[in-house]
Motif scaffolding. Structure first.
Motif, mmCIF file in Angstrom:
data_model
loop_
_atom_site.group_PDB
_atom_site.id
_atom_site.type_symbol
_atom_site.label_atom_id
_atom_site.label_comp_id
_atom_site.label_asym_id
_atom_site.label_seq_id
_atom_site.Cartn_x
_atom_site.Cartn_y
_atom_site.Cartn_z
ATOM 1 N N ALA A 1 0.835 -1.102 0.007
ATOM 2 C CA ALA A 1 -0.247 0.022 -0.034
ATOM 3 C C ALA A 1 1.378 0.901 0.157
ATOM 4 O O ALA A 1 2.216 1.085 0.323
ATOM 5 C CB ALA A 1 -0.803 0.200 0.684
ATOM 6 N N THR A 2 0.135 2.567 -0.333
ATOM 7 C CA THR A 2 0.812 3.799 -0.320
ATOM 8 C C THR A 2 -0.344 4.363 0.512
ATOM 9 O O THR A 2 -1.182 4.863 -0.016
ATOM 10 C CB THR A 2 1.119 4.196 -2.067
ATOM 11 N N ASP A 3 1.056 5.832 1.592
ATOM 12 C CA ASP A 3 0.098 6.295 2.437
ATOM 13 C C ASP A 3 -0.413 7.927 0.956
ATOM 14 O O ASP A 3 0.695 8.150 0.887
ATOM 15 C CB ASP A 3 1.038 6.803 3.350
ATOM 16 N N ILE A 4 -1.097 8.051 1.020
ATOM 17 C CA ILE A 4 -1.622 9.287 -0.385
ATOM 18 C C ILE A 4 -0.969 10.741 0.857
ATOM 19 O O ILE A 4 -0.145 11.475 -0.117
ATOM 20 C CB ILE A 4 -3.061 9.540 -0.146
ATOM 21 N N ALA A 5 -1.644 10.628 1.856
ATOM 22 C CA ALA A 5 -1.132 12.141 2.825
ATOM 23 C C ALA A 5 0.898 11.895 2.840
ATOM 24 O O ALA A 5 0.561 13.377 2.385
ATOM 25 C CB ALA A 5 -1.654 11.835 4.196
ATOM 26 N N PHE A 6 1.079 10.847 3.119
ATOM 27 C CA PHE A 6 2.513 11.030 3.351
ATOM 28 C C PHE A 6 3.089 11.233 2.104
ATOM 29 O O PHE A 6 4.153 12.418 2.187
ATOM 30 C CB PHE A 6 2.817 9.698 4.352
ATOM 31 N N ALA A 7 2.790 10.795 0.962
ATOM 32 C CA ALA A 7 3.891 11.201 -0.430
ATOM 33 C C ALA A 7 3.075 12.212 -0.981
ATOM 34 O O ALA A 7 4.171 13.096 -1.552
ATOM 35 C CB ALA A 7 3.013 9.705 -1.253
ATOM 36 N N MET A 8 2.010 12.631 -0.931
ATOM 37 C CA MET A 8 1.439 13.838 -1.666
ATOM 38 C C MET A 8 2.380 14.990 -0.403
ATOM 39 O O MET A 8 3.023 15.873 -0.783
ATOM 40 C CB MET A 8 -0.086 14.370 -1.242
ATOM 41 N N GLY A 9 2.225 14.803 0.927
ATOM 42 C CA GLY A 9 3.184 15.798 1.902
ATOM 43 C C GLY A 9 4.459 16.093 1.313
ATOM 44 O O GLY A 9 4.369 17.144 1.304
ATOM 45 N N VAL A 10 5.099 15.284 0.758
ATOM 46 C CA VAL A 10 7.260 15.336 0.487
ATOM 47 C C VAL A 10 6.682 15.969 -0.562
ATOM 48 O O VAL A 10 7.675 16.222 -1.411
ATOM 49 C CB VAL A 10 7.129 13.986 -0.084
ATOM 50 N N VAL B 1 -5.943 4.815 -7.371
ATOM 51 C CA VAL B 1 -6.040 3.154 -7.454
ATOM 52 C C VAL B 1 -5.432 1.717 -5.905
ATOM 53 O O VAL B 1 -6.134 0.963 -6.491
ATOM 54 C CB VAL B 1 -5.757 2.764 -8.988
ATOM 55 N N ASP B 2 -4.089 2.594 -5.934
ATOM 56 C CA ASP B 2 -3.776 0.921 -4.562
ATOM 57 C C ASP B 2 -4.617 1.114 -3.724
ATOM 58 O O ASP B 2 -4.454 -0.111 -2.582
ATOM 59 C CB ASP B 2 -2.321 2.290 -4.222
ATOM 60 N N ASP B 3 -5.376 2.415 -2.955
ATOM 61 C CA ASP B 3 -5.844 2.423 -2.309
ATOM 62 C C ASP B 3 -7.214 1.278 -2.181
ATOM 63 O O ASP B 3 -7.659 0.504 -1.273
ATOM 64 C CB ASP B 3 -6.809 3.293 -1.049
ATOM 65 N N ILE B 4 -7.886 1.384 -4.092
ATOM 66 C CA ILE B 4 -8.705 0.185 -4.615
ATOM 67 C C ILE B 4 -8.138 -0.903 -3.813
ATOM 68 O O ILE B 4 -9.484 -1.748 -3.572
ATOM 69 C CB ILE B 4 -9.188 0.538 -5.694
ATOM 70 N N GLY B 5 -7.634 -1.775 -4.250
ATOM 71 C CA GLY B 5 -6.315 -2.689 -4.383
ATOM 72 C C GLY B 5 -5.743 -3.182 -2.355
ATOM 73 O O GLY B 5 -6.428 -4.166 -2.739
ATOM 74 N N ALA B 6 -6.226 -2.214 -1.983
ATOM 75 C CA ALA B 6 -5.783 -2.140 -0.597
ATOM 76 C C ALA B 6 -7.365 -3.347 0.292
ATOM 77 O O ALA B 6 -7.473 -3.985 0.959
ATOM 78 C CB ALA B 6 -5.379 -0.733 0.108
ATOM 79 N N VAL B 7 -8.153 -2.327 -0.176
ATOM 80 C CA VAL B 7 -9.251 -2.629 0.405
ATOM 81 C C VAL B 7 -10.150 -4.057 -0.246
ATOM 82 O O VAL B 7 -10.316 -4.459 0.471
ATOM 83 C CB VAL B 7 -10.150 -1.657 -0.049
ATOM 84 N N ALA B 8 -10.017 -4.656 -1.257
ATOM 85 C CA ALA B 8 -9.946 -5.451 -1.475
ATOM 86 C C ALA B 8 -9.080 -6.395 -0.905
ATOM 87 O O ALA B 8 -10.092 -8.213 -0.489
ATOM 88 C CB ALA B 8 -9.666 -5.506 -3.644
ATOM 89 N N ILE B 9 -7.788 -7.088 -1.213
ATOM 90 C CA ILE B 9 -7.073 -7.393 -0.170
ATOM 91 C C ILE B 9 -7.613 -8.246 1.117
ATOM 92 O O ILE B 9 -7.676 -8.734 1.757
ATOM 93 C CB ILE B 9 -6.280 -6.994 0.119
ATOM 94 N N ILE B 10 -7.839 -6.564 2.061
ATOM 95 C CA ILE B 10 -8.578 -6.708 2.869
ATOM 96 C C ILE B 10 -9.904 -7.454 3.159
ATOM 97 O O ILE B 10 -10.167 -8.570 4.309
ATOM 98 C CB ILE B 10 -8.632 -5.053 3.632
#
Length: 402
Positions: free
Chosen positions: A137-146, A168-177
């Motif tokens: 997974a990728t953290d949107i807030a953290f990455a966009m913060g940098v 899209v990464d979040d969608i995949g992570a939700v599906a994995i969970i």
């Protein structure tokens, strides 16, 4: 030169207080504070606060503050993710088939490769296989913060691609969970959840304009899913997808809800989650423990797997003429953004809690997440800082800071 330098610093400092940048820096601060508290004289109070039993578990499943945060409060986070996904699919970046091709391909590769790296390192260790999704997974807030700290050094198309890949990464992570981390199913609660979900879909079709029935429906859906065996936070995403997108007197209910909740999500929900989950007690742990299979596999998946998966996918897609290269972006810049996608934090911490029940393994996973995310953030920032500055954007006072 000093004046120009001061101006650039002022713009970047101003960017820090723009939403994305400030959210990222807030998460960094929260994680640091959690680590300090967990290794200080108040560490027992810290653990007692989050893990002390509030009542008998038979009375109600959520009997600790930690469970209320992870299974209750985080529903708001996933609800906002669901709202964002729906808006993007219907009217945003993911609504255009051509525009979404590259981010979807890159996101999939950016989930498969880290999982592969993790399994290559830790797959042979008994009891560790279940953590394969932690570095995916990728953290949107953290990455966009940098990215926000870099001001307009990162070209707009690349910032947009990073945001879309993370969504899209979040969608995949939700599906994995939902698929990989579902416990034993309780059919009666699954049926009840489907009935509530069906009612919310019917309200959408009937163009119900009040938020109240949808809020009530979301709470009921959460309760049913909580006891169904599927992780409760999935209810947040499912409920969000039923919120009406049709506009009435201006913005749609999806947009109104997203605008109302995004601040609470960024400045309350996620920081509380980060503080409750990032505190790792390092007593008795040395640098050699970073090379233990679990933390090393997680960190390597985030740092190595993410950038290899995303960058190689983009290169292959462009070279094979499947999609054009993002306009105005150099390959080093694309590489830098690919590295930033290795910042896992929020979703990785969340999956780590689901993957292991053993407290030691959870702590080791957190170490790998924090180290891997930190390396990805520093490395990505450095790469982007040293690449093209895009002076035409910096000089244009009308260009956005973030």
């Amino acid at each position: 030169f000093p004046t120009r330098r001061s101006s650039d610093l002022a713009r970047n400092f101003k960017a820090l207080f723009k939403a994305d940048a400030f959210e990222g820096m807030l998460l960094i601060a929260v994680a640091a504070i959690a680590m300090i508290v967990a290794n200080s004289g108040v560490q027992d109070a810290y653990r007692g606060l989050f893990y002390g039993e509030l009542w008998d578990k038979e009375a109600f499943y959520l009997n600790t503050l930690h469970l209320w945060i992870n299974d209750g409060l985080m529903v708001i986070f996933f609800f906002v993710v669901g709202l964002e996904v729906k808006r993007e699919l219907i009217s945003g970046n993911l609504s255009n088939p051509e525009a979404r091709t590259l981010p979807i391909m890159a996101a999939i590769a950016g989930m498969v490769a880290p999982a592969g790296v993790y399994l290559l390192i830790a797959g042979g260790e008994p009891g560790l296989v279940n953590g394969w999704a932690i570095p995916a997974a990728t953290d949107i807030a953290f990455a966009m913060g940098v990215v926000g700290l870099l001001g307009t050094r990162v070209p707009a198309p690349l910032r947009l691609m990073l945001l879309t890949v993370a969504i899209v990464d979040d969608i995949g992570a939700v599906a994995i969970i939902a698929i990989a981390y579902t416990a034993s199913i309780k059919l009666q609660f699954i049926i009840a959840a489907l009935v509530v979900l069906g009612a919310m879909i019917a309200m959408n079709r009937m163009r119900v304009s009040s938020m109240v029935p949808f809020v009530i429906g979301t709470v009921l859906l959460w309760y049913c899913v909580l006891y169904s065996g599927v992780h409760a936070t999935i209810a947040g995403v499912l409920a969000a997808l039923t919120i009406p997108m049709h506009a009435k007197n201006g913005d749609s209910m999806v947009e109104n809800m997203e605008h109302s909740l995004v601040g609470w999500n960024a400045y309350v929900v996620v920081p509380i989650f980060g503080f409750a989950n990032a505190g790792v007690n390092l007593s008795g742990l040395g640098l050699e423990n970073l090379l233990d299979p679990l933390p090393f596999a997680v960190a390597a998946g985030l740092v190595v797997g993410k950038q290899i998966g995303i960058f190689s996918c983009i290169v292959a897609a462009v070279k094979l003429k499947i999609v054009p290269k993002p306009p105005g972006c150099s390959w080093p810049e694309i590489w830098g953004v690919s590295v930033l996608c290795g910042i896992g934090f929020t979703m990785s911490l969340f999956i780590g809690e689901l993957a292991f029940t053993d407290e030691l393994l959870r702590e080791e996973a957190k170490i790998g997440i924090l180290v891997g995310s930190a390396i990805s953030a520093i490395m990505g920032y450095t790469i982007l800082r040293l690449t093209t500055t895009h002076p035409e954007e910096i000089d244009d006072p009308r260009s956005p800071v973030v």
